[in-house]
Write an enzyme that holds these catalytic residues in place. Structure first.
Site, PDB file in Angstrom:
ATOM      1  N   CYS A 360      -5.155 -13.634  13.858  1.00 14.38           N
ATOM      2  CA  CYS A 360      -6.535 -14.113  13.777  1.00 14.38           C
ATOM      3  C   CYS A 360      -7.279 -13.491  12.609  1.00 14.38           C
ATOM      4  O   CYS A 360      -8.196 -12.687  12.793  1.00 14.38           O
ATOM      5  CB  CYS A 360      -7.239 -13.864  15.095  1.00 14.38           C
ATOM      6  SG  CYS A 360      -6.445 -14.772  16.411  1.00 14.38           S
ATOM      7  N   TYR A 389       8.664  -2.128   1.489  1.00 11.78           N
ATOM      8  CA  TYR A 389       7.265  -2.271   1.902  1.00 11.78           C
ATOM      9  C   TYR A 389       7.077  -3.477   2.841  1.00 11.78           C
ATOM     10  O   TYR A 389       6.076  -4.176   2.795  1.00 11.78           O
ATOM     11  CB  TYR A 389       6.343  -2.353   0.666  1.00 11.78           C
ATOM     12  CG  TYR A 389       6.523  -1.162  -0.256  1.00 11.78           C
ATOM     13  CD1 TYR A 389       6.088   0.099   0.137  1.00 11.78           C
ATOM     14  CD2 TYR A 389       7.175  -1.275  -1.488  1.00 11.78           C
ATOM     15  CE1 TYR A 389       6.290   1.213  -0.676  1.00 11.78           C
ATOM     16  CE2 TYR A 389       7.378  -0.167  -2.303  1.00 11.78           C
ATOM     17  CZ  TYR A 389       6.931   1.071  -1.892  1.00 11.78           C
ATOM     18  OH  TYR A 389       7.128   2.172  -2.688  1.00 11.78           O
TER      19      TYR A 389
HETATM   20  C1  LIG Z   1       5.565   5.185  -3.908  1.00  9.77           C
HETATM   21  C2  LIG Z   1       6.046   6.283  -4.790  1.00  9.77           C
HETATM   22  C3  LIG Z   1       7.258   6.160  -5.458  1.00  9.77           C
HETATM   23  C4  LIG Z   1       8.111   4.922  -5.406  1.00  9.77           C
HETATM   24  O1  LIG Z   1       7.501   3.808  -5.982  1.00  9.77           O
HETATM   25  P1  LIG Z   1       8.325   2.425  -6.123  1.00  9.77           P
HETATM   26  O2  LIG Z   1       7.402   1.536  -6.846  1.00  9.77           O
HETATM   27  O3  LIG Z   1       8.624   1.959  -4.760  1.00  9.77           O
HETATM   28  O4  LIG Z   1       9.550   2.744  -6.910  1.00  9.77           O
HETATM   29  C5  LIG Z   1       7.708   7.251  -6.211  1.00  9.77           C
HETATM   30  N1  LIG Z   1       6.962   8.380  -6.309  1.00  9.77           N
HETATM   31  C6  LIG Z   1       5.782   8.521  -5.685  1.00  9.77           C
HETATM   32  C7  LIG Z   1       5.019   9.788  -5.828  1.00  9.77           C
HETATM   33  C8  LIG Z   1       5.283   7.477  -4.903  1.00  9.77           C
HETATM   34  O5  LIG Z   1       4.105   7.611  -4.289  1.00  9.77           O
END
Ligand SMILES: *Cc1c(COP(=O)(O)O)cnc(C)c1O
Length: 448
Positions: A360, A389
């Protein structure tokens, strides 16, 4: 509008999707028909291919082998225990953003010495646990965090291994919601004011200053922003050394983008080349922390059509998956390929539909005016590139149980996170004692 066919509903011709195929006109992942899992597990569900995870990890490891970079999988992309175990077996460490993730990683067989703790808001309790667990590295993001960690380590008679995250002020040229290395972002310490923080860290008795860390954003489709950020980072490291600080490690983060739609993207080798070039002759231990690029294509979300609904001026495909199950489209306006599980007949007509969920909220839409073949109630569709994700960001909004996760290995599969029952969700919420009428009744009975 009707068109004869559309590339957006085919399996993309790309190595990353090699585990997906139509066999006997039905979608299979490795050797398993998706409809078979749907029958057993019910929809919606996530399903991952072990083959795809290992092949992708293998490409990454091969690209970075010559520079001996440590690969620390950013597990926030997908933290399922079985997925982590596959990475552990293949030699990966993990990059974590909470102590909850540390405990998950350790439970899946990843030792503390292969865990890097990142994150913009680690609590005192989390820092204490990180020190107690003996994590490989803690990436500090502010002066206050540094002082707090120093106190905590001293109180435990330890020295915490620390890298300090700098913000190099480089535009990652990705969508604004996933940029982290530009001035004004909440992440890291601005590179032009970071020196005093490093000097302070070097002098603190509870801190073992081991590295410089940088991570500029996510879903970078070009490696050029990496080149700019790494050049600044390496200059900064050299400057620290010239000031007498021996810094042995460089943590270059993650962020390599993947192909969701029709982006021109670069691969692990292009990224590795940039790393090699930037760090040549530096004599430094390098680590990287890719998340999305390691897992996105290895997973799909399977959903059923609940209703095909003809509105006054548009047609809707209402699915049983919603924004709580796959948040990326409603959160970032992100695109996912959505393909039918039954292969459309060649020459079948395609017409634009709005593909929406049952939640919703008006933002619960996956695609607007997406050309799709004719589908009917009960038909299955698969969201591609949903391994990163996806499940890790899902919620139980609208009292919709978390989506189950399934892992395929060749011709066998296992449910690696079952769908919770609604009763178990209810049971997890004890009544406030003054609202609990049953308890009142029993107290009254006792009193009589
Ligand atoms: C989220 C994150 C990643 C990984 O990012 P991707 O885009 O999924 O490769 C690496 N290092 C830090 C500190 C993050 O917060």
């Amino acid at each position: 509008m009707k068109i004869a066919s559309d590339a957006s509903v085919q399996i993309p011709e790309n190595d990353a999707f090699a585990a997906l195929s139509y066999k006997n006109d039905t979608l299979c992942f490795e050797g398993i028909a998706i409809e078979k899992i749907a029958e057993e597990v019910g929809t919606p569900f996530y399903v991952y291919s072990q083959l795809a995870i290992e092949a992708t990890y293998g490409r990454c490891a091969a690209a970075f082998a010559s520079i001996k970079a440590g690969i620390f999988y950013a597990m926030k992309a997908n933290h399922n225990q079985s997925v982590l175990r596959i990475f552990a077996r293949n030699g990966a460490g993990v990059d974590i953003v909470s102590i909850g993730e540390a405990l998950r990683a350790i439970a899946a067989g990843i030792p503390a010495e292969r865990i890097i703790f990142s994150g913009a808001g680690k609590t005192a309790d989390e820092l204490a646990q990180a020190v107690d667990l003996g994590l490989y590295q803690i990436n500090v993001e502010s002066s206050n965090e540094l002082e707090l960690l120093n106190q905590i380590a001293i109180s435990r008679g330890k020295k915490a291994p620390v890298a300090i995250r700098i913000n190099p002020d480089v535009d990652a040229k990705t969508m604004s919601k996933t940029t982290t290395g530009k001035k004004g972002n909440k992440f890291g310490i601005d590179i032009d004011v970071a020196l005093p923080v490093y000097k302070r860290a070097y002098s603190l008795p509870g801190i073992n200053l081991v590295g410089v860390a940088v991570h500029i954003g996510s879903q970078l489709t070009s490696v050029e922003p990496f080149r700019l950020a790494y050049a600044k980072t390496v200059d900064f490291l050299k400057m620290l050394r010239s000031q007498g600080m021996s810094i042995p490690r460089l943590d270059l983060g993650g962020g390599l983008g993947i192909w969701y739609r029709d982006e021109q993207v670069e691969d692990f080798s292009a990224w590795a080349d940039v790393v090699a070039e930037a760090t040549q002759g530096l004599g430094v231990e390098i680590s990287i922390a890719p998340g999305r690029a390691l897992i996105a294509h290895a997973g799909i979300l399977v959903s059923s059509v609940v209703h095909v609904k003809q509105g006054s001026d548009r047609r809707f495909l209402v699915l049983d998956a919603g924004m709580n199950d796959l948040a990326r489209p409603s959160l970032y306006g992100a695109y996912h390929h959505i393909i039918p599980v039954d292969k459309p007949a060649s020459g079948a007509p395609y017409a634009p539909v709005d593909i929406v969920g049952p939640v919703c909220e008006s933002t619960d839409a996956f695609a607007l005016a997406r050309p799709m073949p004719e589908l009917k109630d009960g038909d299955l569709v698969a969201f591609l590139s949903a391994g990163a994700y996806g499940a890790s960001m899902s919620s139980a909004y609208n009292s919709r149980p978390l989506v189950p996760e399934v892992l395929i290995d060749n011709d066998r599969y296992a449910v690696v996170r079952p769908r919770p029952t609604v009763q178990s969700m209810i049971d997890a919420e004890p009544q406030a004692y003054w609202l609990d009428e049953d308890a009142d009744a029993s107290r009254l009975a006792e009193a009589v």
